[in-house]
Design an enzyme around this catalytic site. Structure first.
Site, mmCIF file in Angstrom:
data_model
loop_
_atom_site.group_PDB
_atom_site.id
_atom_site.type_symbol
_atom_site.label_atom_id
_atom_site.label_comp_id
_atom_site.label_asym_id
_atom_site.label_seq_id
_atom_site.Cartn_x
_atom_site.Cartn_y
_atom_site.Cartn_z
ATOM 1 N N ASP A 16 43.760 106.638 72.424
ATOM 2 C CA ASP A 16 42.210 106.993 72.042
ATOM 3 C C ASP A 16 41.909 105.877 70.811
ATOM 4 O O ASP A 16 41.070 105.407 70.395
ATOM 5 C CB ASP A 16 41.965 108.239 71.711
ATOM 6 C CG ASP A 16 41.851 109.228 73.120
ATOM 7 O OD1 ASP A 16 41.929 108.528 74.096
ATOM 8 O OD2 ASP A 16 41.365 110.318 73.138
ATOM 9 N N ARG A 96 44.303 119.046 58.874
ATOM 10 C CA ARG A 96 43.209 117.911 58.817
ATOM 11 C C ARG A 96 42.783 117.661 57.325
ATOM 12 O O ARG A 96 42.490 116.824 56.774
ATOM 13 C CB ARG A 96 42.071 118.813 59.488
ATOM 14 C CG ARG A 96 42.192 118.926 61.028
ATOM 15 C CD ARG A 96 43.169 117.821 61.622
ATOM 16 N NE ARG A 96 43.576 118.119 63.057
ATOM 17 C CZ ARG A 96 44.606 117.646 63.456
ATOM 18 N NH1 ARG A 96 45.764 117.140 62.702
ATOM 19 N NH2 ARG A 96 44.824 117.924 64.573
ATOM 20 N N ASP A 125 38.186 119.587 64.903
ATOM 21 C CA ASP A 125 38.660 118.727 64.132
ATOM 22 C C ASP A 125 37.550 117.968 63.406
ATOM 23 O O ASP A 125 37.750 117.546 62.212
ATOM 24 C CB ASP A 125 39.733 117.883 64.618
ATOM 25 C CG ASP A 125 40.925 118.681 64.822
ATOM 26 O OD1 ASP A 125 41.305 119.701 64.176
ATOM 27 O OD2 ASP A 125 41.879 117.972 65.563
ATOM 28 N N SER A 179 46.205 117.705 76.029
ATOM 29 C CA SER A 179 45.945 117.113 74.701
ATOM 30 C C SER A 179 46.872 117.840 73.710
ATOM 31 O O SER A 179 46.853 119.096 73.493
ATOM 32 C CB SER A 179 44.434 117.590 74.185
ATOM 33 O OG SER A 179 44.026 117.386 72.888
#
Length: 403
Positions: A16, A96, A125, A179
């Site tokens: 990705d 994050r 996210d 994922s």
């Protein structure tokens, strides 16, 4: 509108972000700096460098953030005994803000006008990255390709990769893969069969922990020492923060500790199901509550438990750098002044159980609680007045209601 001349991309080197890298180069026609954070995800990160070089990137940053991640983000969160919705140890959420912090730092260093991330428009996210950037430097533009490009399906994504000669691993073809997000604190797995909460997760989903049924039949006893609320040693051996969490991950994984199958409420409004493995964090949560049980005053402990859900929600929703989270952190950290000592735990078949705890700062008094005669005078008759005064309003209430 200021022309974007340089972008810093949060880059894993996976399919990705490799596609996003090419899309940014094509769409904005500017230099892209890649930033890969080493958070202890257990992957070889040099392939990410090779892929970035092959894509023409001149400035490639691979930064080891393991110590900062644990000492400045994970441990402050664990001081609060933080659980989102009573179960989730926030392994993705807490990573994050650290990534965003370094994205902004690199952008300032290289004079970039924008940062970019690979989070989708459905997940949490995107919110976490962007709220953190807003708090740290509101002048920086944020580019979220998944919300901007015209790629709308997995087939289109693979077609774009092949058109631009971006290698597609064999496991990325055909059915969409799981994922997976991993760092020193946890591994999370979503997608495929897990999208149906009625389906039992297959064994191969779990990566860090053995099935508790297959864990050793003999319990393992360990000790963890704390200073001011933070763990500092395991079995008498002092370690760095990252090494300590790594050690506990190994111990917990061997005993099947830290598995969680959760349907959670995402900030953006939908429910999602994920499989989480947080072996070391689960052990630390049990140990920390164990040492707090003898070192925290009752009212202080209860206040911490009251604010914890709010604190957890702030982290989950992406407000790590918000003033209210920092205010709560100050309260939490103040509570940890005397949270020092040693906790002994039994690891066995998926559980981490506290079996003993000691502290030089203990509030526990054997003389007060003993059923035998003690050195500390405690007049049991005093309890009569205590109960009578606490019952006064109940007697008034009962009289009014005719009871």
């Amino acid at each position: 509108m200021t022309k974007i001349e340089k972008i810093v991309l949060s880059y894993s080197g996976g399919l990705d972000t490799s596609i996003i890298l090419k899309w940014l180069q094509e769409t904005y026609g500017c230099e892209v700096v890649t930033f890969t954070a080493d958070l202890g995800q257990g992957e070889e990160l040099e392939p990410a460098r090779a892929k970035a070089e092959k894509s023409g990137v001149k400035d490639i940053r691979i930064v080891d953030l393991r110590e900062e991640f644990v000492s400045d983000f994970v441990f402050p969160m664990l001081r609060a005994n933080t659980l989102y919705e009573g179960q989730y140890l926030l392994g993705s959420s807490i990573a994050r803000p650290l990534i965003a912090k370094h994205l902004v730092g690199i952008a300032r260093e290289v004079g970039a006008h924008a940062v970019a991330h690979g989070a989708t428009g459905k997940g949490n996210d995107q919110v976490r990255f962007e709220l953190a950037v807003n708090a740290l430097d509101p002048s920086i533009k944020i580019i979220a390709p998944w919300r901007q490009w015209n790629i709308r399906s997995r087939m289109q994504l693979l077609e774009y990769a092949e058109k631009h000669h971006i290698p597609v691993p064999s496991d990325k073809r055909g059915e969409a893969p799981f994922s997976i997000d991993a760092n020193l604190l946890h591994t999370s797995t979503e997608g495929k069969i897990l999208e149906n909460p009625a389906e039992v997760a297959p064994d191969h989903v779990y990566q860090r922990t053995v099935d508790p049924v297959d864990a050793p039949d003999t319990p393992e006893i360990i000790t963890i020492s704390f200073e001011r609320g933070d763990p500092v040693s395991v079995n008498g051996k002092s370690m760095t923060t990252a090494a300590l969490l790594t050690e506990l991950n190994g111990l917990g994984g061997r005993h099947g500790i830290g598995r969680l199958d959760l349907v959670e409420n995402r900030f953006i409004g939908m429910k999602s199901r994920g499989i989480y493995e947080t072996p070391g964090g689960t052990i630390l949560l049990a140990a920390h509550r164990g040492i707090e049980s003898i070192t925290l005053d009752r009212a202080a402990a209860h206040l911490k438990d009251e604010i914890m859900p709010r604190y957890a929600e702030l982290i989950y929703n992406g407000f790590w750098f918000a003033p209210e989270r920092e205010m709560l952190q100050a309260l939490i950290d103040q509570s940890q002044t005397f949270v020092s000592g040693e906790v002994t735990l039994r690891l066995y078949k998926g559980s981490a159980s506290v079996v003993s705890r000691t502290s030089p700062c203990s509030l526990y008094s054997a003389d007060l609680v003993t059923f035998e005669e003690s050195a500390i005078a405690y007049d049991q008759h005093d309890a009569e007045g205590f109960i009578r005064l606490n019952g006064l309003r109940l007697r008034s209430w009962a009289a009014r209601n005719g009871r």
